[in-house]
Each structure stands twice: as C-alpha cells, then as structure tokens.
Write a protein that holds these residues in place. Structure first.
Motif, PDB file in Angstrom:
ATOM      1  N   HIS A 444      26.294  33.441  27.085  1.00  0.00           N
ATOM      2  CA  HIS A 444      26.773  32.502  28.100  1.00  0.00           C
ATOM      3  C   HIS A 444      28.289  32.456  28.128  1.00  0.00           C
ATOM      4  N   GLU A 445      28.914  32.300  26.964  1.00  0.00           N
ATOM      5  CA  GLU A 445      30.367  32.182  26.900  1.00  0.00           C
ATOM      6  C   GLU A 445      31.054  33.475  27.315  1.00  0.00           C
ATOM      7  N   LEU A 446      30.518  34.615  26.877  1.00  0.00           N
ATOM      8  CA  LEU A 446      31.119  35.895  27.252  1.00  0.00           C
ATOM      9  C   LEU A 446      30.977  36.145  28.753  1.00  0.00           C
ATOM     10  N   THR A 447      29.809  35.830  29.298  1.00  0.00           N
ATOM     11  CA  THR A 447      29.588  36.002  30.736  1.00  0.00           C
ATOM     12  C   THR A 447      30.532  35.110  31.521  1.00  0.00           C
ATOM     13  N   ARG A 448      30.688  33.869  31.070  1.00  0.00           N
ATOM     14  CA  ARG A 448      31.576  32.921  31.751  1.00  0.00           C
ATOM     15  C   ARG A 448      33.023  33.418  31.750  1.00  0.00           C
ATOM     16  N   SER A 449      33.390  34.179  30.726  1.00  0.00           N
ATOM     17  CA  SER A 449      34.765  34.682  30.636  1.00  0.00           C
ATOM     18  C   SER A 449      34.968  35.973  31.424  1.00  0.00           C
ATOM     19  N   GLY A 450      33.883  36.473  32.059  1.00  0.00           N
ATOM     20  CA  GLY A 450      34.003  37.663  32.894  1.00  0.00           C
ATOM     21  C   GLY A 450      33.583  38.957  32.232  1.00  0.00           C
ATOM     22  N   ALA A 451      33.000  38.892  31.051  1.00  0.00           N
ATOM     23  CA  ALA A 451      32.584  40.109  30.337  1.00  0.00           C
ATOM     24  C   ALA A 451      31.253  40.637  30.877  1.00  0.00           C
ATOM     25  N   GLY A 452      31.003  41.905  30.562  1.00  0.00           N
ATOM     26  CA  GLY A 452      29.689  42.481  30.782  1.00  0.00           C
ATOM     27  C   GLY A 452      28.957  42.489  29.450  1.00  0.00           C
ATOM     28  N   VAL A 453      27.840  41.799  29.353  1.00  0.00           N
ATOM     29  CA  VAL A 453      27.135  41.620  28.085  1.00  0.00           C
ATOM     30  C   VAL A 453      25.814  42.382  28.126  1.00  0.00           C
TER      31      VAL A 453
END
Length: 547
Positions: A444-453
């Motif tokens: 969730h946090e990585l996605t919110r920061s714009g990352a591809g997870v």
C-alpha cells in the motif's frame, strides 16, 4: 440564529470542565474500551454538541424509537441510530450501572466516561430495512452485517477531552465556536453546504446564488470523518476547499470541517445532516439531489430516489427549525461565459459540463481541464494528489501454487519493467524481505508513493480471503492487479527441489485459482517471456506505461 436541536447545545466538554480532574482521577480504577474510527467520530460530535440533544450513545428505548419512528424517547426528531456496538465477547465484560473509560485508538487517551444504562441485542435486520431500506449492497447494511458488533451499549457520557487532531486545527470548530463566530460577525442567516467531494466553479456558483436568494452568508461544511469508500482523501479535498474559499466575495463565506462518520443513508441522513448544521448555527441547509446517497447497486438500481432526501427534510422542517434550500443544478453557458441554473436555460442554448467520471478520466490520463469548469489552483491540487497513470503506482499480485513459477515470473517482470520504468521504482515483495502479514501494508505505502510493486511469495498458496484482504488494503493507494499462474498441482509437484510438497499442506489443499483474475498466465504452455509480454501489454493498455 436558530436555537440548537432540543433547545440546548449539549457541549459536554464545557459542561464537565469543572470536574475534569475528578474524572481523570477516576480513570485509573475503571475498565477501558478502545473505540473504532466510526465510534470516535460519533463520540466527538456527542461531546461537542454537534449531535444535540444526545448526551450519550442510544439506549434501547431511544434506539427503537429512532429505528421505528425517527424519534428519541423524548419525542425529538432524530433519524440515525448513534450506537456503541460491541462484540458479544466484549459486551460480556460489562454490566448496567458500570462506568467505563472510552479511549482513542490512535493515542490511547481517555476521552470520556460512559455510565452504562443498558446492554441490548438489536435486531440488525430490522435496522437495515427501516433505516437503510435493506439492500445488502448498501454500504451501511454491509457495515451492519460484516463489521458492527452484535451487542449495543447505551448510556450517558461525561467528557474528559475531545479527540486530538493534528491536521487543519484552525479549521476544526465546535458548534459553540462556530456559533460564537457567527455572532461576532453578525451572521444571523447562514446557508450550510454539505460536501464530501472536491468543489469546483459550479459549486461556488450554486452556493453564492443560495446566499443571494436568502440574504444569507455561506458555511462550507465538508465531512472529514468517514465517507464513502473510494472517495478522495480529505487532505486533498481540504486543500481544494482552501483554494475555493478565496473565490467568494470578501466576508461572504466561512470554511469549517465536520468530523462526521457518514452512513450514506439518503433521506434519513439528510434529516440528520440538517440537525447537525442547525446545531452548528446554520439557519438554512442545501439539500442536494440524491443527498448522501451511495448511488446504485450492482444491478443498476438506485438505493434512493433523486428527491427522497429533499422530501423527507421538508416533511420535518417545521420541527427541525431549519429552512431547506433545494440544490439547483447549474450549467456553463460558453457563449455568455457564465453559469446558470439548468432549469432557467432556454431550449437550444449551448451548454457545457464535465461529469465526475469524465473529470477522473482527465486526471488519470493528463487531459486538460478547462478553466470554465474549475480554477487552475484547484486543478493543480487534484493533479498533485492524483497524477496521470504513467506516474501512478500499481501492485501486481502474483498468485499460484508453490513451485508454480511465481518467483521466476517475478524476477523476469522486475528486469523487464525496470528497462522503461523511468523514475518509478519496481520492487518485489517475496516473503523474504517483508513478513507475509505486513506485505499488504508495505505494498500500500509503496503503491501510494508511485512505485511498481510485485507481490510474489512463492512459498504459499494464498487463500481467497488473503487475496481479498490484500486487495482491500492496497486498492486504497492505487491499482491492484491480480496475475494468476495457472500451473496445475501435478506439474507444481514435479522437480520440487525446495520441498514445498514434502508433507500435506492445508493452503495447497484449499487453493483455488481466482476466476476473476485480471491476467491469467500458463508458464508451462507458453513460458515466461510470453507471460511477461502479456502483463506488459496489460499495463500499457491501462495507461501505466507509454511506449
């Protein structure tokens, strides 16, 4: 300025201030109850008087009166059950007459002491039907069935302090503070506007017209507690309201935030909203088309009629003591460069409008949003919080049996996506770098920061429940894309060098490939290169990459 609902503003914090130290001294000897987010919102509005004439959570007698007849036992109109719901296990710890400390789940602060009057088991099916019309897809009905405890506890409250907020503290006014401010400004006629969405030029126009027609000032009173799942976060909305409030004539409008947990209860909720705004000092209340309605169910059937809310508030307005202002839809006239109520526009006149769906699309793909629709400063705020798809994060959740190729596909995907990811980081969560239980939250946090997870734990066969829970958490931050590896069990057991199938496993026995997966791949038939290509093309189609 109208008197509060019930005749007296029940500001419990002010009332109990002289005995606060006595209450604090008692706290250590009492049992404590940690409140949920919704219960915290309700508690705050009971304590500050926003829910006047309530002075506590509803007893069984009050609850039954509200559900059946929209009235408290006192006879006052009240349309929404304000209940302290507990599980059966929790409720068994308490008994009538007991005093209990209510605490904030965020910082454990003691907020109030509840003196339990009764503990009762509600008929939640009846509540669902009478209050929310019973459709199982209604968000409030789903909450009753899936989240709310089966036992309600009623009783009066003594206030210790309000919940602490660290954001927008200058915009969070209690009813007493709002009334005092109106009095100091000489505002005796105030039109309140309820919103849980960003505001644009049309909203500014309709509120100015309402103020002009009723010789009143405007209170922009947005909800910043709990709203409908999927709504734009309140931080983005508040920044929009702060920009929009500058566009009103000087001295006409005031912005204040309301810590309300909405139920999306349509007509009953509109009556509730009217009562709350009256308690905050408003003399008029704008009731919109399908006010506080959650839209339609999966069959396309509306939960409420378009004017049900207006009709119900009109029905009770004499008792409520607040004037209903029907929401007038306005539209833009490009040839005249102005907005006008749509019902006053002559047939054949050219008009322009942008729907909510179209606005979201333009934000998603970066298409221009014209100034006639919204102010550039407002659009800037929305774009900062909702960048176009090529700048948004996403999560690819790889699901399959152990030894089905999850790890191999994850590595191939990471290598491929990193070639054209630009500033977007591509991260693999495979169970070795993050504990399984924490994976959805990290994603969730990585996605919110714009990352591809890429979530790819090759050691487990995730259950439908685990998948649903991960989707619920991650989807709040961005796209959650399920990739199902369709490798048969017999094939997965072959060449099992890591010993995944050395013994019987419950997760493997229960595993079922998700039928509604966004992407299905078969490494056995087509290999990893084809699977990667299929996923990359899907991401391009969804707008995450442009080639």
């Amino acid at each position: 300025m109208p008197i509060p609902h019930g005749g007296v503003l029940q500001d419990l914090v002010a009332r109990d201030a002289p005995i606060k130290q006595q209450l604090l001294a008692e706290v250590g000897s009492l049992k404590s109850l940690i409140l949920t987010d919704r219960q915290l919102c309700d508690l705050e509005l009971i304590l500050n008087g926003g829910f006047s004439p309530l002075t506590g959570f509803l007893t069984e007698k009050d609850y039954n009166g509200v559900v059946e007849n929209l009235r408290l036992a006192s006879g006052h109109v009240w349309s929404m059950p304000i209940t302290l719901d507990l599980s059966k296990e929790q409720a068994a710890q308490y008994q009538p007459g007991e005093r209990v400390v209510l605490r904030d789940l965020r910082d454990d602060k003691a907020l109030a002491i509840l003196t339990i009057e009764d503990i009762y088991t509600p008929n939640k099916e009846n509540e669902a039907v009478k209050v929310f019309r019973g459709d199982p897809e209604h968000p409030a009905v789903k909450y009753l069935v899936e989240t709310a405890g089966d036992v309600y506890v009623g009783g009066a409250l003594e206030a210790i302090q309000l919940p602490t907020h660290y954001d927008y503290t200058g915009l969070r006014r209690t009813p007493a503070q709002m009334r005092s401010e109106f009095d100091q400004r000489g505002w005796d006629r105030v039109v309140a506007f309820q919103t849980r969405n960003p505001m644009h030029r049309a909203h500014r126009e309709l509120t100015v017209r309402a103020a002009r027609e009723h010789t009143a000032n405007v209170l922009i009173h947005p909800v910043v507690g709990l709203t409908k799942p999927g709504d734009i976060d309140h931080h983005t909305r508040v920044r929009v309201y702060q920009e929009l409030i500058k566009r009103y004539p000087n001295g006409m409008a005031q912005l204040s935030l309301l810590p309300l947990a909405m139920r999306m209860g349509g007509d009953r909720e509109a009556v509730w909203h009217a009562i709350i705004r009256k308690n905050y000092g408003a003399s008029h209340f704008i009731v919109g088309r399908d006010h506080a309605g959650p839209g339609s169910n999966s069959k396309g059937v509306d939960f409420y009629g378009p004017y049900d809310a207006q009709d119900m508030v009109e029905e009770y307005k004499e008792e409520l003591g607040i004037e209903v202002v029907p929401f007038r839809m306005v539209t833009y006239l490009p040839d005249e460069d102005r907005y006008a109520p749509i019902d006053t526009v002559a047939e054949g006149t050219k008009t322009l409008n942008i729907s909510g769906t179209e606005l979201r699309k333009r934000l998603r793909d970066g298409t221009a949003i014209p100034e006639w629709f919204s102010y550039p400063a407002v659009v800037k705020v929305l774009r900062e919080s909702h960048p176009p798809r090529p700048s948004q994060g996403f999560t690819l959740y790889l699901t399959g049996l152990p030894n089905s190729g999850v790890d191999a596909l994850a590595n191939a995907l990471q290598a491929t996506l990193n070639q054209f990811a630009g500033s977007r980081n591509i991260t693999v969560l495979d169970g070795t770098n993050v504990p399984q239980a924490a994976t959805p939250f990290v994603a969730h946090e990585l996605t919110r920061s714009g990352a591809g997870v890429i979530v790819a734990d090759a050691s487990i066969a995730p259950s439908a429940q685990q998948l649903a829970e991960a989707k619920k958490i991650v989807s709040k931050a961005g796209a959650f894309i399920v990739v199902s590896l369709e490798t048969p069990l017999e094939q997965a057991k072959l060449d099992d060098r890591k010993g995944h199938y050395a013994s019987e496993r419950a997760d493997v026995a229960a595993y079922q490939a998700p039928q509604d997966a966004d992407i299905k791949v078969d490494l056995l038939k087509h290999g990893a290169l084809v699977a990667v290509q299929k996923i990359v093309l899907y991401l391009e189609e969804q707008g995450f990459f442009k080639f």
